[in-house]
Design a protein around this motif. Structure first.
Motif, short mmCIF file in Angstrom:
data_model
loop_
_atom_site.label_atom_id
_atom_site.label_comp_id
_atom_site.label_asym_id
_atom_site.label_seq_id
_atom_site.Cartn_x
_atom_site.Cartn_y
_atom_site.Cartn_z
N PRO A 1 -9.84 -22.12 -38.55
CA PRO A 1 -8.71 -22.01 -37.64
C PRO A 1 -9.05 -21.36 -36.30
O PRO A 1 -8.30 -21.48 -35.35
N GLY A 2 -10.20 -20.66 -36.22
CA GLY A 2 -10.55 -20.00 -34.98
C GLY A 2 -9.54 -18.92 -34.65
O GLY A 2 -9.04 -18.22 -35.52
N GLU A 3 -9.22 -18.79 -33.38
CA GLU A 3 -8.29 -17.76 -32.95
C GLU A 3 -6.84 -18.22 -32.97
O GLU A 3 -5.93 -17.43 -32.82
N SER A 4 -6.63 -19.52 -33.11
CA SER A 4 -5.27 -20.05 -33.06
C SER A 4 -4.61 -19.98 -34.42
O SER A 4 -5.28 -19.99 -35.45
N VAL B 1 13.03 -27.31 -39.48
CA VAL B 1 13.28 -25.88 -39.32
C VAL B 1 12.39 -25.07 -40.25
O VAL B 1 11.83 -24.03 -39.86
N VAL B 2 12.22 -25.53 -41.49
CA VAL B 2 11.36 -24.81 -42.44
C VAL B 2 9.92 -24.75 -41.92
O VAL B 2 9.26 -23.71 -42.02
N ARG B 3 9.44 -25.85 -41.37
CA ARG B 3 8.08 -25.85 -40.83
C ARG B 3 7.94 -24.87 -39.66
O ARG B 3 6.94 -24.16 -39.54
N GLU B 4 8.94 -24.85 -38.80
CA GLU B 4 8.91 -23.91 -37.68
C GLU B 4 8.93 -22.46 -38.17
O GLU B 4 8.19 -21.60 -37.67
N LEU B 5 9.78 -22.18 -39.15
CA LEU B 5 9.85 -20.83 -39.71
C LEU B 5 8.53 -20.43 -40.35
O LEU B 5 8.09 -19.28 -40.23
N ALA B 6 7.90 -21.37 -41.05
CA ALA B 6 6.63 -21.07 -41.70
C ALA B 6 5.56 -20.72 -40.68
O ALA B 6 4.80 -19.76 -40.85
N ALA B 7 5.49 -21.49 -39.59
CA ALA B 7 4.50 -21.22 -38.55
C ALA B 7 4.74 -19.86 -37.91
O ALA B 7 3.81 -19.08 -37.67
N LEU B 8 6.00 -19.54 -37.63
CA LEU B 8 6.34 -18.24 -37.04
C LEU B 8 6.00 -17.10 -37.99
O LEU B 8 5.53 -16.04 -37.58
N HIS C 1 2.77 -12.43 -39.47
CA HIS C 1 1.94 -11.72 -40.45
C HIS C 1 0.57 -11.39 -39.87
O HIS C 1 0.09 -10.25 -39.97
N ALA C 2 -0.06 -12.39 -39.23
CA ALA C 2 -1.39 -12.17 -38.68
C ALA C 2 -1.37 -11.10 -37.59
O ALA C 2 -2.27 -10.25 -37.51
N THR C 3 -0.33 -11.11 -36.77
CA THR C 3 -0.24 -10.14 -35.69
C THR C 3 0.02 -8.73 -36.24
O THR C 3 -0.53 -7.75 -35.74
N LEU C 4 0.85 -8.63 -37.28
CA LEU C 4 1.11 -7.32 -37.88
C LEU C 4 -0.15 -6.73 -38.49
O LEU C 4 -0.40 -5.52 -38.38
N LYS D 1 -3.18 -7.43 -37.51
CA LYS D 1 -4.01 -7.08 -36.35
C LYS D 1 -3.59 -5.73 -35.77
O LYS D 1 -4.43 -4.87 -35.48
N VAL D 2 -2.28 -5.54 -35.60
CA VAL D 2 -1.76 -4.27 -35.07
C VAL D 2 -2.08 -3.12 -36.01
O VAL D 2 -2.47 -2.02 -35.58
N GLY D 3 -1.90 -3.38 -37.33
CA GLY D 3 -2.18 -2.32 -38.30
C GLY D 3 -3.63 -1.90 -38.30
O GLY D 3 -3.94 -0.69 -38.37
N LEU D 4 -4.54 -2.85 -38.18
CA LEU D 4 -5.97 -2.50 -38.13
C LEU D 4 -6.30 -1.75 -36.86
O LEU D 4 -7.10 -0.79 -36.87
N ARG D 5 -5.68 -2.15 -35.76
CA ARG D 5 -5.95 -1.49 -34.49
C ARG D 5 -5.47 -0.05 -34.50
O ARG D 5 -6.11 0.85 -33.93
N SER D 6 -4.33 0.21 -35.18
CA SER D 6 -3.78 1.57 -35.20
C SER D 6 -4.64 2.51 -36.03
O SER D 6 -4.54 3.73 -35.89
N ARG D 7 -5.49 1.95 -36.91
CA ARG D 7 -6.34 2.77 -37.76
C ARG D 7 -7.75 2.95 -37.19
O ARG D 7 -8.57 3.63 -37.76
N SER D 8 -8.01 2.27 -36.09
CA SER D 8 -9.36 2.37 -35.52
C SER D 8 -9.49 3.55 -34.56
O SER D 8 -8.50 4.12 -34.11
#
Length: 229
Positions: free
Chosen positions: A92-95, A205-212, A217-220, A222-229
């Protein structure tokens, strides 16, 4: 259909197509009146057959084996020879996956237990654990596993190399089930409406919700790891 094929295959005829149908290489739908109905899938299937005949001189028996591999969701061998291969997993790379990634694929990958173990590069004991925790689901049949089972098994195998065991992954399954339940509540009003358009809109709508949800989740994480560094 002929107008789509003839620019590349000027010699194709109705008789030729009916012969390929009689040989079992294509199965067009029939209208109540008996007329054949060719869809996009049929045209692409015919294009594959005609190309294999013209450019590689393959007999129909071999072409049919290639088509059977495609129907199973496998990648056909590189023409003219070679065994079918399980599709390579795309990094998936960064996307993050978009909504279209959650659309049901009619040409679903189907794998036997041995094929899943080999493709995911895991052992039978790990697969047994994944199934016992409901992370990998099998179904009745000779080829009981689909592409989602392959992705989960491969990821679980990679996590196991870091000491993350299937029992640790139950939290992921629980969270996913809760998200699915939330999405079902959101689209419930749409499903209660009549009409094909409402059903299609609910699926969209379900597909859109799943993507969001995946993006969140990925961003949370990422944020959680950053806060512990």
């Amino acid at each position: 259909m002929l107008s789509q094929l003839r620019p590349d295959f000027p010699d194709v005829t109705i008789s030729k197509i009916r012969f390929l149908e009689a040989e079992g290489l294509i199965e067009p739908q029939r209208a109540p009146s008996g007329y054949r109905k060719f869809g996009h899938h049929d045209v692409e299937r015919l294009r594959f057959v005609l190309t294999a005949q013209r450019d590689h001189y393959l007999p129909l028996r071999v072409i049919k084996d290639h088509l059977d591999a495609l129907d199973q969701g496998l990648e056909p061998p590189a023409l003219p020879v070679g065994p079918p291969q399980v599709p390579r997993m795309v990094s998936p790379g960064e996307s993050h996956p978009q909504s279209e990634a959650f659309r049901h694929d009619e040409r679903e990958l189907r794998l036997s237990r041995a094929e899943l173990l080999e493709s995911a590069e895991i052992d039978a004991a790990l697969l047994d654990q994944l199934e016992s925790y409901g992370l990998v689901l099998s179904r009745a049949g000779r080829e009981p596993y689909d592409g989602d089972a392959l992705v989960i098994a491969r990821i679980a195998g990679e996590l196991a190399s870091y000491g993350v065991e299937p029992r640790h992954l139950r939290a992921f399954k629980t969270a996913a089930d809760r998200e699915v339940g939330l999405f079902e509540q959101v689209v419930a009003p749409l499903l209660r409406q009549r009409g094909v358009s409402s059903q299609g809109r609910a699926e969209e709508v379900v597909r859109e919700l799943a993507a969001l949800s995946v993006r969140l989740h990925a961003t949370l994480v990422k944020v959680g790891l950053r806060s512990r560094s």
